[in-house]
Motif scaffolding. Structure first.
Motif, PDB file in Angstrom:
ATOM      1  N   LEU A 137       0.833  -1.207   0.000  1.00  0.00           N
ATOM      2  CA  LEU A 137       0.000   0.000   0.000  1.00  0.00           C
ATOM      3  C   LEU A 137       0.865   1.253   0.000  1.00  0.00           C
ATOM      4  CD1 LEU A 137      -2.938  -0.841   2.423  1.00  0.00           C
ATOM      5  CD2 LEU A 137      -2.684  -1.304  -0.015  1.00  0.00           C
ATOM      6  N   ALA A 163       4.079  -0.592  -3.826  1.00  0.00           N
ATOM      7  CA  ALA A 163       3.092  -0.537  -4.915  1.00  0.00           C
ATOM      8  C   ALA A 163       3.767  -0.552  -6.280  1.00  0.00           C
ATOM      9  CB  ALA A 163       2.216   0.712  -4.772  1.00  0.00           C
ATOM     10  N   ARG A 207      -7.292  -4.250  -5.841  1.00  0.00           N
ATOM     11  CA  ARG A 207      -7.255  -2.795  -6.045  1.00  0.00           C
ATOM     12  C   ARG A 207      -6.387  -2.497  -7.247  1.00  0.00           C
ATOM     13  NH1 ARG A 207      -7.179   0.960  -0.713  1.00  0.00           N
ATOM     14  NH2 ARG A 207      -9.283   0.424  -0.112  1.00  0.00           N
ATOM     15  N   MET A 236      -3.498  -1.186  -8.551  1.00  0.00           N
ATOM     16  CA  MET A 236      -2.259  -0.731  -7.920  1.00  0.00           C
ATOM     17  C   MET A 236      -1.713   0.483  -8.679  1.00  0.00           C
ATOM     18  SD  MET A 236      -2.442  -2.680  -5.485  1.00  0.00           S
ATOM     19  CE  MET A 236      -1.040  -2.179  -4.516  1.00  0.00           C
ATOM     20  N   PHE A 294      -2.906   3.407  -8.172  1.00  0.00           N
ATOM     21  CA  PHE A 294      -4.017   4.361  -8.221  1.00  0.00           C
ATOM     22  C   PHE A 294      -4.435   4.736  -6.811  1.00  0.00           C
ATOM     23  CE2 PHE A 294      -6.439   5.753 -11.926  1.00  0.00           C
ATOM     24  CZ  PHE A 294      -5.572   5.322 -12.929  1.00  0.00           C
ATOM     25  N   GLY A 295      -4.770   6.015  -6.639  1.00  0.00           N
ATOM     26  CA  GLY A 295      -5.259   6.463  -5.341  1.00  0.00           C
ATOM     27  C   GLY A 295      -4.132   6.986  -4.474  1.00  0.00           C
ATOM     28  N   ARG A 341      -3.651   8.894  -0.305  1.00  0.00           N
ATOM     29  CA  ARG A 341      -4.282   9.461   0.878  1.00  0.00           C
ATOM     30  C   ARG A 341      -4.412  10.982   0.757  1.00  0.00           C
ATOM     31  NH1 ARG A 341      -4.618   8.029   6.154  1.00  0.00           N
ATOM     32  NH2 ARG A 341      -5.578   6.174   5.288  1.00  0.00           N
ATOM     33  N   LYS A 361      -5.819  14.308  -4.326  1.00  0.00           N
ATOM     34  CA  LYS A 361      -7.196  14.037  -4.723  1.00  0.00           C
ATOM     35  C   LYS A 361      -7.493  14.728  -6.050  1.00  0.00           C
ATOM     36  CE  LYS A 361      -7.894  11.674  -1.032  1.00  0.00           C
ATOM     37  NZ  LYS A 361      -7.778  10.218  -1.113  1.00  0.00           N
ATOM     38  N   PHE A 418     -13.899   5.675 -10.121  1.00  0.00           N
ATOM     39  CA  PHE A 418     -12.604   6.302  -9.831  1.00  0.00           C
ATOM     40  C   PHE A 418     -12.739   7.823  -9.732  1.00  0.00           C
ATOM     41  CE2 PHE A 418     -11.593   2.139 -11.354  1.00  0.00           C
ATOM     42  CZ  PHE A 418     -10.562   1.745 -10.508  1.00  0.00           C
ATOM     43  N   LEU A 420      -9.663   9.042  -7.498  1.00  0.00           N
ATOM     44  CA  LEU A 420      -8.534   8.108  -7.588  1.00  0.00           C
ATOM     45  C   LEU A 420      -7.779   8.369  -8.886  1.00  0.00           C
ATOM     46  CD1 LEU A 420     -10.513   4.908  -6.466  1.00  0.00           C
ATOM     47  CD2 LEU A 420      -8.943   6.273  -5.067  1.00  0.00           C
ATOM     48  N   VAL A 471       2.620   8.143  -8.019  1.00  0.00           N
ATOM     49  CA  VAL A 471       4.016   8.092  -8.478  1.00  0.00           C
ATOM     50  C   VAL A 471       4.424   6.690  -8.937  1.00  0.00           C
ATOM     51  CG1 VAL A 471       4.972   7.674  -6.164  1.00  0.00           C
ATOM     52  CG2 VAL A 471       6.364   8.852  -7.863  1.00  0.00           C
ATOM     53  N   ASP A 472       3.786   5.683  -8.347  1.00  0.00           N
ATOM     54  CA  ASP A 472       4.203   4.314  -8.633  1.00  0.00           C
ATOM     55  C   ASP A 472       3.638   3.760  -9.930  1.00  0.00           C
ATOM     56  OD1 ASP A 472       5.789   3.960  -6.384  1.00  0.00           O
ATOM     57  OD2 ASP A 472       4.036   3.627  -5.131  1.00  0.00           O
ATOM     58  N   PHE A 525      13.141   3.023  -4.764  1.00  0.00           N
ATOM     59  CA  PHE A 525      12.349   4.047  -4.066  1.00  0.00           C
ATOM     60  C   PHE A 525      13.070   4.431  -2.772  1.00  0.00           C
ATOM     61  CE2 PHE A 525       7.576   5.040  -3.148  1.00  0.00           C
ATOM     62  CZ  PHE A 525       7.914   6.147  -2.387  1.00  0.00           C
TER      63      PHE A 525
HETATM   64  N1  ACO Z   1      -8.433   0.667  -6.555  1.00  0.00           N
HETATM   65  C1  ACO Z   1      -9.770   0.565  -6.324  1.00  0.00           C
HETATM   66  N2  ACO Z   1     -10.419   1.227  -5.347  1.00  0.00           N
HETATM   67  C2  ACO Z   1      -9.682   2.034  -4.556  1.00  0.00           C
HETATM   68  C3  ACO Z   1      -8.294   2.197  -4.744  1.00  0.00           C
HETATM   69  C4  ACO Z   1      -7.673   1.480  -5.787  1.00  0.00           C
HETATM   70  N3  ACO Z   1      -6.352   1.602  -6.001  1.00  0.00           N
HETATM   71  N4  ACO Z   1      -7.822   3.064  -3.806  1.00  0.00           N
HETATM   72  C5  ACO Z   1      -8.883   3.424  -3.064  1.00  0.00           C
HETATM   73  N5  ACO Z   1     -10.006   2.810  -3.521  1.00  0.00           N
HETATM   74  C6  ACO Z   1     -11.373   2.989  -3.013  1.00  0.00           C
HETATM   75  C7  ACO Z   1     -11.591   2.265  -1.704  1.00  0.00           C
HETATM   76  O1  ACO Z   1     -12.059   0.945  -1.914  1.00  0.00           O
HETATM   77  C8  ACO Z   1     -12.607   3.150  -1.036  1.00  0.00           C
HETATM   78  O2  ACO Z   1     -13.851   2.898  -1.636  1.00  0.00           O
HETATM   79  P1  ACO Z   1     -15.218   2.970  -0.762  1.00  0.00           P
HETATM   80  O3  ACO Z   1     -15.324   4.400  -0.349  1.00  0.00           O
HETATM   81  O4  ACO Z   1     -16.271   2.506  -1.676  1.00  0.00           O
HETATM   82  O5  ACO Z   1     -14.990   2.054   0.408  1.00  0.00           O
HETATM   83  C9  ACO Z   1     -12.185   4.551  -1.442  1.00  0.00           C
HETATM   84  O6  ACO Z   1     -11.515   4.378  -2.719  1.00  0.00           O
HETATM   85  C10 ACO Z   1     -11.236   5.239  -0.472  1.00  0.00           C
HETATM   86  O7  ACO Z   1     -10.134   4.379  -0.265  1.00  0.00           O
HETATM   87  P2  ACO Z   1      -9.301   4.296   1.093  1.00  0.00           P
HETATM   88  O8  ACO Z   1      -8.665   2.958   1.198  1.00  0.00           O
HETATM   89  O9  ACO Z   1     -10.169   4.744   2.234  1.00  0.00           O
HETATM   90  O10 ACO Z   1      -8.224   5.423   0.850  1.00  0.00           O
HETATM   91  P3  ACO Z   1      -6.879   5.597   1.674  1.00  0.00           P
HETATM   92  O11 ACO Z   1      -6.574   7.035   1.652  1.00  0.00           O
HETATM   93  O12 ACO Z   1      -6.961   4.928   3.004  1.00  0.00           O
HETATM   94  O13 ACO Z   1      -5.799   4.756   0.842  1.00  0.00           O
HETATM   95  C11 ACO Z   1      -4.164   4.141  -0.719  1.00  0.00           C
HETATM   96  C12 ACO Z   1      -4.868   5.300  -0.006  1.00  0.00           C
HETATM   97  C13 ACO Z   1      -3.589   3.146   0.324  1.00  0.00           C
HETATM   98  C14 ACO Z   1      -2.976   4.709  -1.508  1.00  0.00           C
HETATM   99  C15 ACO Z   1      -5.172   3.427  -1.651  1.00  0.00           C
HETATM  100  O14 ACO Z   1      -5.644   4.333  -2.633  1.00  0.00           O
HETATM  101  C16 ACO Z   1      -4.578   2.187  -2.321  1.00  0.00           C
HETATM  102  O15 ACO Z   1      -4.614   1.105  -1.741  1.00  0.00           O
HETATM  103  N6  ACO Z   1      -4.009   2.338  -3.555  1.00  0.00           N
HETATM  104  C17 ACO Z   1      -3.362   1.228  -4.224  1.00  0.00           C
HETATM  105  C18 ACO Z   1      -1.955   1.027  -3.673  1.00  0.00           C
HETATM  106  C19 ACO Z   1      -1.015   2.113  -4.109  1.00  0.00           C
HETATM  107  O16 ACO Z   1      -0.926   2.474  -5.278  1.00  0.00           O
HETATM  108  N7  ACO Z   1      -0.220   2.605  -3.136  1.00  0.00           N
HETATM  109  C20 ACO Z   1       0.812   3.625  -3.402  1.00  0.00           C
HETATM  110  C21 ACO Z   1       0.431   4.936  -2.787  1.00  0.00           C
HETATM  111  S1  ACO Z   1       1.652   6.152  -3.179  1.00  0.00           S
HETATM  112  C22 ACO Z   1       2.929   5.780  -2.145  1.00  0.00           C
HETATM  113  O17 ACO Z   1       2.769   5.363  -1.056  1.00  0.00           O
HETATM  114  C23 ACO Z   1       4.251   5.992  -2.632  1.00  0.00           C
END
Ligand code: ACO
Length: 430
Positions: free
Chosen positions: A266, A270, A303, A305, A307-308, A310, A313, A356, A361, A365-366, A387
């Motif tokens: 996460l 990623a 999920r 990967m 995408f998204g 914290r 936005k 999305f 979402l 960067v990844d 990284f």
């Molecule tokens: N694919 C599908 N759905 C997603 C994704 C995704 N990549 N990311 C978030 N969502 C959805 C969640 O299911 C949730 O949906 P809901 O409201 O219906 O329950 C909503 O979007 C909010 O997601 P959260 O998990 O609450 O968001 P949070 O801010 O906690 O998580 C995170 C952020 C961990 C980056 C998340 O978007 C994710 O798991 N992404 C994929 C892993 C990834 O790419 N990580 C790298 C981040 S950048 C870095 O750390 C360098």
């Protein structure tokens, strides 16, 4: 409406005032550091979604506007003009270096590049199949065994500078040694005549005793990737570094905890997960729509990967820069990678998809970095290590700032939800 200087909170009929803190970019926070002592209450904020754990002068990011600044400099400018070592100096010491400061800093890093001899033999004790992040995190921590002076309680500025140079330098040597070991190849020693990125590439891809031809475009691509990863304020791994460091453990131990936090899929892991996902889609015939559907299915844990985020936005400015660099480096290397086409198609489809869009979402960067690493010849399980190499100056800067702020030991509270007091009764012995 202007920002109030304080806010009033009413609890059980009593009113309490708390100061408002405003950052240099107009970020606002309620300073609740006296909340418990004055009211008996604490705040509950799982995953620190609403909690600023510190004030910091290092990195500013605005997730709504897609802005990222290191010490006030926009990431776009640093990515276009600076070197990774210059950026490291900026993050750690607060200002861009003068020419003399840059020379001194670079010389220190270059002179510190050889890892202790005994440490080399430790690589033999790790299985060749070990994940490179397991090697890296434990080797970083092991540096504290070889540099015990870094654990002194009263660290001098010179000692801190020496540890900083050792870390920034030796993380590349450790990475390259771990890679060479996994290939069963002879280790290539650091070449102190080369700059940081060129030396790193030579240790990774050169062959012992043979000439190594440096491709300046590849050096530049690596420099760019390292700058883009150099800091990202209070994310999971940086918070780990500050929290662990707040106990006044040594720099190597604090940074190795950051590397461990980064490893997870996460977070920094990623980038590996993205490439594996793109490969799976490719092997399944390239139809990314079924993977989009899986990502949207609430009953499926899959999920998308890469995408998204914290905080971001709107868009991740680093992803925009990497996407352009990705096209450039693939064209230069003449690589036709089907994964790039899948990534672009997937991005386009997701950005038009209500699921999305409504959840804001966007590619992070990844999403594209793995495709560049892949084109540079870096194995997938080493992406997170790359990284970590880039994040080193950010972790160090945050650790140093935490010390300079005289930070108290980090110690969150909890709300206990377990059993209320009950009496112990002995088990009847049969
Ligand atoms: N694919 C599908 N759905 C997603 C994704 C995704 N990549 N990311 C978030 N969502 C959805 C969640 O299911 C949730 O949906 P809901 O409201 O219906 O329950 C909503 O979007 C909010 O997601 P959260 O998990 O609450 O968001 P949070 O801010 O906690 O998580 C995170 C952020 C961990 C980056 C998340 O978007 C994710 O798991 N992404 C994929 C892993 C990834 O790419 N990580 C790298 C981040 S950048 C870095 O750390 C360098």
């Amino acid at each position: 409406m202007s920002t109030p200087e304080q806010v009033t909170i009413e609890i059980e009929g009593n009113q309490y005032e708390f100061p408002v803190v405003t950052g240099s970019e107009d970020e606002k926070a309620i300073d609740i550091s006296k909340l418990r002592s004055s009211t008996g209450y604490v705040t509950l904020d799982p995953a620190f979604v609403n909690t600023a754990s510190c004030t910091s002068d290092i990195t500013f990011l605005d997730g709504e506007k897609g802005i990222l600044h290191y010490r006030g400099y926009p990431i776009e400018e640093l990515a276009a003009k600076a070197s990774f070592i210059e950026t490291s100096y900026l993050l750690i010491y607060g200002e861009l270096p003068t020419s003399d400061q840059l020379t001194t800093f670079t010389d220190k890093i270059t002179a510190s590049s050889s890892i202790p001899e005994q440490l080399k033999s430790l690589f033999d004790t790790y299985p060749a199949s070990a994940h490179p992040m397991a090697n890296l995190s434990s080797m970083i921590c092991t540096l504290s065994a070889f540099y015990p002076e870094a654990s002194a309680t009263d660290l001098s500025a010179e000692q801190i500078d020496a540890s900083i140079a050792q870390l920034i330098s030796q993380v590349t040597t450790l990475t390259a040694y771990s890679y060479k070991k996994s290939l069963g190849q002879t280790l290539v020693d650091p070449d102190q005549k080369l700059d940081y990125c060129a030396n790193f590439l030579k240790m990774m891809f050169g062959l012992a005793g043979e000439n190594f031809e440096i491709d300046q475009d590849i050096v530049e691509a690596l420099n760019l990737l390292l700058i883009l990863h150099a800091d990202h304020e209070q994310n999971c791994s940086t918070s780990a570094v500050r929290l662990v460091g707040s106990s006044r453990t040594n720099l190597f131990a604090a940074i190795s905890s950051g590397a461990l936090a980064l490893w997870g899929p996460l977070h920094g892991g990623a980038n590996q997960a993205v490439l594996e996902m793109l490969e799976t889609i490719n092997e399944a015939g390239g139809d990314y729509n079924q993977f989009l559907a899986k990502a949207k299915d609430p009953d499926d844990s899959f999920r998308l990967m890469g995408f998204g985020h914290r905080v971001y936005k709107n868009f991740d400015p680093r992803a925009k820069i990497i996407k352009v660099a990705c096209d450039k480096i693939l064209a230069k290397l003449g690589v036709e990678n089907p994964l790039l086409a899948i990534a672009k198609g997937l991005e386009e489809a997701a950005l038009q998809d209500e699921y999305f869009v409504s959840r804001k979402l966007y590619p992070n960067v990844d999403f594209y970095s793995g495709i560049i690493y892949h084109a540079l010849g870096i194995p997938t399980d080493m992406f997170t290590v790359m990284f970590a190499v880039g994040r080193m100056p950010g972790w160090i800067a945050q650790w140093k700032e935490m010390l300079d702020q005289g930070s108290k030991i980090g110690r969150p509270r909890q709300i206990y939800t377990g059993a209320v007091p009950r009496s112990y009764e002995s088990i009847e012995l049969r």
